[in-house]
Design a protein around this motif. Structure first.
Motif, PDB file in Angstrom:
ATOM      1  N   UNK A  36      46.542  82.377 -24.654  1.00 11.54           N
ATOM      2  CA  UNK A  36      45.223  81.815 -24.430  1.00 11.54           C
ATOM      3  C   UNK A  36      44.174  82.785 -24.932  1.00 11.54           C
ATOM      4  N   UNK A  37      42.928  82.389 -24.862  1.00 14.56           N
ATOM      5  CA  UNK A  37      41.823  83.233 -25.286  1.00 14.56           C
ATOM      6  C   UNK A  37      41.025  83.677 -24.075  1.00 14.56           C
ATOM      7  N   UNK A  38      40.886  84.987 -23.897  1.00 19.56           N
ATOM      8  CA  UNK A  38      40.129  85.496 -22.761  1.00 19.56           C
ATOM      9  C   UNK A  38      38.671  85.072 -22.830  1.00 19.56           C
ATOM     10  N   UNK A  39      38.141  84.917 -24.054  1.00 21.92           N
ATOM     11  CA  UNK A  39      36.733  84.521 -24.164  1.00 21.92           C
ATOM     12  C   UNK A  39      36.496  83.098 -23.661  1.00 21.92           C
ATOM     13  N   UNK A  40      37.548  82.328 -23.424  1.00 23.46           N
ATOM     14  CA  UNK A  40      37.406  80.999 -22.836  1.00 23.46           C
ATOM     15  C   UNK A  40      37.483  81.058 -21.310  1.00 23.46           C
ATOM     16  N   UNK A  41      37.899  82.202 -20.772  1.00 26.11           N
ATOM     17  CA  UNK A  41      38.103  82.350 -19.333  1.00 26.11           C
ATOM     18  C   UNK A  41      37.025  83.217 -18.697  1.00 26.11           C
ATOM     19  N   UNK A  42      36.572  84.255 -19.379  1.00 24.09           N
ATOM     20  CA  UNK A  42      35.608  85.200 -18.828  1.00 24.09           C
ATOM     21  C   UNK A  42      34.201  84.920 -19.327  1.00 24.09           C
ATOM     22  N   UNK A  43      33.244  85.050 -18.430  1.00 26.61           N
ATOM     23  CA  UNK A  43      31.846  84.895 -18.803  1.00 26.61           C
ATOM     24  C   UNK A  43      30.985  85.603 -17.756  1.00 26.61           C
ATOM     25  N   UNK A  44      29.779  85.925 -18.157  1.00 27.34           N
ATOM     26  CA  UNK A  44      28.819  86.536 -17.244  1.00 27.34           C
ATOM     27  C   UNK A  44      28.058  85.414 -16.549  1.00 27.34           C
ATOM     28  N   UNK A  45      28.014  85.468 -15.219  1.00 22.43           N
ATOM     29  CA  UNK A  45      27.258  84.477 -14.443  1.00 22.43           C
ATOM     30  C   UNK A  45      26.348  85.213 -13.459  1.00 22.43           C
ATOM     31  N   UNK A  46      25.537  84.455 -12.775  1.00 22.96           N
ATOM     32  CA  UNK A  46      24.675  85.019 -11.737  1.00 22.96           C
ATOM     33  C   UNK A  46      25.004  84.409 -10.383  1.00 22.96           C
ATOM     34  N   UNK A  47      26.271  84.043 -10.194  1.00 26.19           N
ATOM     35  CA  UNK A  47      26.684  83.435  -8.928  1.00 26.19           C
ATOM     36  C   UNK A  47      26.557  84.396  -7.752  1.00 26.19           C
ATOM     37  N   UNK A  48      26.855  85.674  -7.967  1.00 25.22           N
ATOM     38  CA  UNK A  48      26.829  86.647  -6.873  1.00 25.22           C
ATOM     39  C   UNK A  48      25.800  87.758  -7.079  1.00 25.22           C
ATOM     40  N   UNK A  49      25.629  88.171  -8.299  1.00 21.94           N
ATOM     41  CA  UNK A  49      24.681  89.239  -8.631  1.00 21.94           C
ATOM     42  C   UNK A  49      23.827  88.806  -9.811  1.00 21.94           C
ATOM     43  N   UNK A  50      22.611  89.303  -9.875  1.00 27.88           N
ATOM     44  CA  UNK A  50      21.755  89.051 -11.033  1.00 27.88           C
ATOM     45  C   UNK A  50      22.382  89.766 -12.232  1.00 27.88           C
ATOM     46  N   UNK A  51      22.551  89.078 -13.335  1.00 24.90           N
ATOM     47  CA  UNK A  51      23.221  89.621 -14.518  1.00 24.90           C
ATOM     48  C   UNK A  51      22.221  90.364 -15.388  1.00 24.90           C
ATOM     49  N   UNK A  52      22.006  91.633 -15.055  1.00 26.75           N
ATOM     50  CA  UNK A  52      21.092  92.421 -15.866  1.00 26.75           C
ATOM     51  C   UNK A  52      21.433  93.898 -15.756  1.00 26.75           C
ATOM     52  N   UNK A  53      20.996  94.635 -16.759  1.00 26.49           N
ATOM     53  CA  UNK A  53      21.169  96.084 -16.801  1.00 26.49           C
ATOM     54  C   UNK A  53      19.791  96.696 -16.980  1.00 26.49           C
ATOM     55  N   UNK A  54      19.656  97.950 -16.610  1.00 26.77           N
ATOM     56  CA  UNK A  54      18.371  98.626 -16.694  1.00 26.77           C
ATOM     57  C   UNK A  54      18.543  99.977 -17.376  1.00 26.77           C
ATOM     58  N   UNK A  55      17.550 100.358 -18.169  1.00 26.15           N
ATOM     59  CA  UNK A  55      17.577 101.698 -18.740  1.00 26.15           C
ATOM     60  C   UNK A  55      16.875 102.655 -17.772  1.00 26.15           C
ATOM     61  N   UNK A  56      16.697 103.916 -18.182  1.00 28.93           N
ATOM     62  CA  UNK A  56      16.116 104.905 -17.285  1.00 28.93           C
ATOM     63  C   UNK A  56      14.639 104.641 -16.968  1.00 28.93           C
ATOM     64  N   UNK A  57      13.993 103.744 -17.707  1.00 30.21           N
ATOM     65  CA  UNK A  57      12.616 103.347 -17.428  1.00 30.21           C
ATOM     66  C   UNK A  57      12.551 102.008 -16.679  1.00 30.21           C
ATOM     67  N   UNK A  58      13.701 101.530 -16.237  1.00 28.64           N
ATOM     68  CA  UNK A  58      13.861 100.265 -15.518  1.00 28.64           C
ATOM     69  C   UNK A  58      13.515  99.040 -16.360  1.00 28.64           C
TER      70      UNK A  58
END
Length: 159
Positions: A36-58
């Motif tokens: 199978x293809x993992x890209x068909x199974x895995x994805x980023x969602x916001x069901x539990x946590x907000x999907x974002x990253x921050x740099x050192x300046x936020x």
């Protein structure tokens, strides 16, 4: 992992974003049990946590998933040790496409041999664990993977 979902929050303090803008922050390695293809199974969602990253300046940074197939990795690949820098031990991962005897050598910054590990591994992803007892002193070290396909070297730091 709950209901097929994995919530992840990762913090890296004192990270130099300026010099490493395209570097992956971490990687997940999966061994599949069926085709199978993992890209068909895995994805980023916001069901539990907000999907974002921050740099050192936020500033908010984009999160992405990249999928690679080990079949596309060259005969041998040496990965950066994790964690790096390390204190309580570190894992050194590598990929080989056929079973073989592997030697891992650790050198100090002056080129003195500190430790040698040897083992026979199966094809695929493998790793050596470096115990804090194996490398006593803090400092910069180089690790060298010696395989049938060549010799590969990377740098690590013990704090």
């Amino acid at each position: 992992i709950q209901d097929g979902e994995m919530a992840l929050s990762w913090v890296k303090l004192n990270y130099d974003y300026v010099d490493k803008p395209d570097e992956n922050f971490f990687q997940l390695i999966f061994n599949t049990l069926k085709n199978g293809n993992l890209n068909e199974v895995f994805r980023i969602t916001e069901n539990r946590l907000k999907a974002e990253a921050y740099d050192d300046q936020l500033n908010i940074k984009k999160l992405t998933l990249e999928f690679t197939d080990n079949k596309n990795i060259s005969n041998t690949e040496l990965f950066q040790n994790q964690p790096n820098p390390f204190h309580d031990g570190t894992n050194i991962g590598f990929y080989i496409n056929e079973p073989q005897a592997i030697k891992l050598q650790v050198f100090d910054v002056r080129g003195n041999l500190v430790r040698v590990y040897k083992n026979t591994f199966e094809a695929g992803y493998n790793q050596f664990f470096i115990s804090p007892k194996d490398i006593i002193s803090t400092g910069v070290y180089y690790y060298q993977l010696v395989t049938e396909n060549g010799t590969f070297t990377k740098k690590m730091i013990k704090i």
